[in-house]
Write a protein that holds these residues in place. Structure first.
Motif, PDB file in Angstrom:
ATOM      1  N   MET A  60      13.363   4.372  -3.837  1.00 53.17           N
ATOM      2  CA  MET A  60      12.048   4.071  -3.273  1.00 53.17           C
ATOM      3  C   MET A  60      11.662   2.638  -3.602  1.00 53.17           C
ATOM      4  N   ARG A  61      10.950   2.034  -2.667  1.00 56.09           N
ATOM      5  CA  ARG A  61      10.578   0.631  -2.841  1.00 56.09           C
ATOM      6  C   ARG A  61       9.211   0.403  -2.212  1.00 56.09           C
ATOM      7  N   PHE A  62       8.383  -0.376  -2.891  1.00 58.44           N
ATOM      8  CA  PHE A  62       7.084  -0.752  -2.329  1.00 58.44           C
ATOM      9  C   PHE A  62       6.708  -2.140  -2.815  1.00 58.44           C
ATOM     10  N   ARG A  63       6.246  -2.954  -1.875  1.00 57.64           N
ATOM     11  CA  ARG A  63       5.789  -4.293  -2.211  1.00 57.64           C
ATOM     12  C   ARG A  63       4.720  -4.708  -1.204  1.00 57.64           C
ATOM     13  N   GLY A  64       3.588  -5.181  -1.708  1.00 60.92           N
ATOM     14  CA  GLY A  64       2.527  -5.662  -0.843  1.00 60.92           C
ATOM     15  C   GLY A  64       1.900  -6.914  -1.421  1.00 60.92           C
ATOM     16  N   LYS A  65       1.386  -7.770  -0.541  1.00 60.55           N
ATOM     17  CA  LYS A  65       0.765  -9.019  -0.982  1.00 60.55           C
ATOM     18  C   LYS A  65      -0.542  -9.226  -0.230  1.00 60.55           C
ATOM     19  N   ILE A  66      -1.604  -9.528  -0.988  1.00 55.62           N
ATOM     20  CA  ILE A  66      -2.913  -9.840  -0.417  1.00 55.62           C
ATOM     21  C   ILE A  66      -3.225 -11.295  -0.740  1.00 55.62           C
ATOM     22  N   VAL A  67      -3.549 -12.080   0.289  1.00 56.27           N
ATOM     23  CA  VAL A  67      -3.803 -13.507   0.061  1.00 56.27           C
ATOM     24  C   VAL A  67      -5.236 -13.910   0.381  1.00 56.27           C
ATOM     25  N   ASP A  68      -5.954 -13.099   1.144  1.00 52.85           N
ATOM     26  CA  ASP A  68      -7.331 -13.438   1.501  1.00 52.85           C
ATOM     27  C   ASP A  68      -8.273 -12.975   0.395  1.00 52.85           C
ATOM     28  N   VAL A  69      -9.139 -13.869  -0.081  1.00 58.26           N
ATOM     29  CA  VAL A  69     -10.050 -13.541  -1.184  1.00 58.26           C
ATOM     30  C   VAL A  69     -10.969 -12.391  -0.794  1.00 58.26           C
ATOM     31  N   GLY A  70     -11.444 -12.405   0.438  1.00 61.52           N
ATOM     32  CA  GLY A  70     -12.304 -11.324   0.899  1.00 61.52           C
ATOM     33  C   GLY A  70     -11.598  -9.985   0.874  1.00 61.52           C
ATOM     34  N   CYS A  71     -10.324  -9.977   1.263  1.00 65.19           N
ATOM     35  CA  CYS A  71      -9.540  -8.735   1.238  1.00 65.19           C
ATOM     36  C   CYS A  71      -9.295  -8.263  -0.194  1.00 65.19           C
ATOM     37  N   ILE A  72      -9.035  -9.222  -1.092  1.00 66.09           N
ATOM     38  CA  ILE A  72      -8.844  -8.867  -2.506  1.00 66.09           C
ATOM     39  C   ILE A  72     -10.106  -8.212  -3.056  1.00 66.09           C
ATOM     40  N   GLN A  73     -11.257  -8.799  -2.770  1.00 67.14           N
ATOM     41  CA  GLN A  73     -12.512  -8.258  -3.279  1.00 67.14           C
ATOM     42  C   GLN A  73     -12.827  -6.907  -2.658  1.00 67.14           C
ATOM     43  N   HIS A  74     -12.541  -6.754  -1.368  1.00 67.80           N
ATOM     44  CA  HIS A  74     -12.805  -5.483  -0.688  1.00 67.80           C
ATOM     45  C   HIS A  74     -11.876  -4.393  -1.222  1.00 67.80           C
ATOM     46  N   PHE A  75     -10.613  -4.732  -1.420  1.00 75.68           N
ATOM     47  CA  PHE A  75      -9.651  -3.779  -1.978  1.00 75.68           C
ATOM     48  C   PHE A  75     -10.100  -3.339  -3.377  1.00 75.68           C
ATOM     49  N   THR A  76     -10.614  -4.290  -4.156  1.00 79.09           N
ATOM     50  CA  THR A  76     -11.129  -3.966  -5.494  1.00 79.09           C
ATOM     51  C   THR A  76     -12.296  -3.000  -5.404  1.00 79.09           C
ATOM     52  N   ARG A  77     -13.184  -3.213  -4.428  1.00 81.64           N
ATOM     53  CA  ARG A  77     -14.329  -2.314  -4.278  1.00 81.64           C
ATOM     54  C   ARG A  77     -13.888  -0.899  -3.907  1.00 81.64           C
ATOM     55  N   VAL A  78     -12.869  -0.804  -3.074  1.00 85.16           N
ATOM     56  CA  VAL A  78     -12.358   0.523  -2.695  1.00 85.16           C
ATOM     57  C   VAL A  78     -11.808   1.251  -3.920  1.00 85.16           C
ATOM     58  N   ILE A  79     -10.978   0.557  -4.708  1.00 86.43           N
ATOM     59  CA  ILE A  79     -10.391   1.188  -5.901  1.00 86.43           C
ATOM     60  C   ILE A  79     -11.488   1.534  -6.908  1.00 86.43           C
ATOM     61  N   SER A  80     -12.495   0.660  -7.042  1.00 88.21           N
ATOM     62  CA  SER A  80     -13.604   0.931  -7.962  1.00 88.21           C
ATOM     63  C   SER A  80     -14.369   2.175  -7.533  1.00 88.21           C
ATOM     64  N   MET A  81     -14.555   2.345  -6.236  1.00 85.68           N
ATOM     65  CA  MET A  81     -15.231   3.533  -5.724  1.00 85.68           C
ATOM     66  C   MET A  81     -14.452   4.796  -6.087  1.00 85.68           C
ATOM     67  N   VAL A  82     -13.139   4.755  -5.880  1.00 93.84           N
ATOM     68  CA  VAL A  82     -12.299   5.907  -6.218  1.00 93.84           C
ATOM     69  C   VAL A  82     -12.349   6.180  -7.722  1.00 93.84           C
ATOM     70  N   ALA A  83     -12.318   5.111  -8.535  1.00 95.46           N
ATOM     71  CA  ALA A  83     -12.314   5.264  -9.991  1.00 95.46           C
ATOM     72  C   ALA A  83     -13.587   5.914 -10.496  1.00 95.46           C
ATOM     73  N   LYS A  84     -14.713   5.679  -9.816  1.00 92.66           N
ATOM     74  CA  LYS A  84     -15.970   6.301 -10.226  1.00 92.66           C
ATOM     75  C   LYS A  84     -16.006   7.783  -9.884  1.00 92.66           C
ATOM     76  N   LEU A  85     -15.171   8.197  -8.936  1.00 88.20           N
ATOM     77  CA  LEU A  85     -15.176   9.591  -8.494  1.00 88.20           C
ATOM     78  C   LEU A  85     -14.074  10.421  -9.131  1.00 88.20           C
ATOM     79  N   ALA A  86     -13.019   9.769  -9.627  1.00 91.50           N
ATOM     80  CA  ALA A  86     -11.872  10.523 -10.145  1.00 91.50           C
ATOM     81  C   ALA A  86     -11.218   9.783 -11.298  1.00 91.50           C
ATOM     82  N   LYS A  87     -10.972  10.493 -12.394  1.00 92.87           N
ATOM     83  CA  LYS A  87     -10.271   9.890 -13.529  1.00 92.87           C
ATOM     84  C   LYS A  87      -8.788   9.706 -13.221  1.00 92.87           C
ATOM     85  N   ASN A  88      -8.228  10.665 -12.502  1.00 92.33           N
ATOM     86  CA  ASN A  88      -6.833  10.592 -12.067  1.00 92.33           C
ATOM     87  C   ASN A  88      -6.788  10.885 -10.585  1.00 92.33           C
TER      88      ASN A  88
END
Length: 288
Positions: free
Chosen positions: A1-29
């Protein structure tokens, strides 16, 4: 199995962070499901035991400038990983002004999602900060446990009022009871109510809209308001007020619309819609 992704836009980085933060507030795992076109964050608990179900999906093309993955096999071209989302958030907090973020599935002492954060430097030379987030690879025999939850035919579907207003109301109600009853009808009315031995406190919202769903525009087969149901009749559900408050406070992606679906005294389903992210959140009903 292999996975690789790259985000270069600052807005996309911040939005991706907000999505993960939302999930983290709802689920420990949670489980991260990686496919060729989408990334999913999944929490699947038994509703009958008081658990919640979360199904969050985002399209990789809206976030990643580079994206490559090879799944388990040609027939099962997917990757399932168990991860602590808060660990991902900690990595991404260093990346809010980054030039790029690379995410790779690596094998070190154990499987990891490796975050390579390229930070700008005053000297003109970039520096790279690397974070390894431990993950567990979920075997193929368990994949069926992480299918999208099937939605029943709800009694009432309604667009919710401002989440900020709901959060303020719910935070005050938390001091009165551990449970809140959420009720809505097909005429655009919603009520939040808590009861104590001494009093009953309720907040009413009016002039809301009732979406009209069809099987073509729902993520799973479901109907909107039943045609034979009186639009003035309320459907209601008694839920854990702290879990409801946690859901409201975890919304960091500023969804365009939030829909509440109620199956009378059975289950509540919240459906958040955004341009490039959708989240389904199922809460069980607490019997009185």
């Amino acid at each position: 199995m292999r996975f690789r992704g790259k985000i270069v836009d600052v807005g996309c980085i911040q939005h991706f962070t907000r999505v993960i933060s939302m999930v983290a507030k709802l689920a420990k795992n949670c489980t991260v499901r990686i496919t060729a076109s989408k990334i999913y964050f999944i929490l699947s608990e038994r509703l009958v035991n008081g658990g919640v179900n979360i199904w969050c999906e985002l399209s990789q093309t809206n976030f990643f400038s580079e994206y490559a993955m090879d799944g388990l096999s040609e027939d099962y071209n997917e990757i399932f990983l168990e991860v602590v989302p808060d660990n991902m958030v900690k990595c991404l907090k260093t990346a809010q002004t980054a030039k790029s973020v690379k995410i790779k599935l690596t094998k070190k002492h154990s499987p990891c999602l490796t975050f390579e954060v390229e930070l700008p430097s005053l000297t003109g030379h970039s520096r790279v900060v690397t974070h390894d987030v431990p993950v567990n690879v979920i075997p193929r025999r368990l994949w069926d446990e992480f299918e999208e939850p099937e939605m029943p035919d709800f009694d009432v579907s309604i667009y919710m009022p401002s989440l900020k207003v709901l959060r303020n109301v719910t935070d005050k109600m938390k001091n009165l009871n551990n449970y809140v009853t959420i009720a809505a009808n097909g005429s655009g009315e919603m009520v939040l109510k808590v009861e104590t031995d001494m009093a009953s406190v309720s907040t009413h919202f009016g002039d809301l809209s009732n979406p009209q769903w069809s099987k073509e525009n729902m993520p799973a087969a479901a109907n909107s308001q039943p045609k034979d149901r009186d639009p003035e009749k309320f459907a209601e559900a008694r839920i854990d007020i702290r879990k409801f408050s946690q859901f409201l406070s975890g919304q960091q992606v500023n969804p365009e619309r939030v829909i509440c679906n109620i199956l009378d005294n059975r289950v509540v389903h919240f459906f958040l819609l955004h341009d490039d992210v959708s989240l389904q959140y199922f809460m069980p009903v607490i019997s009185s």
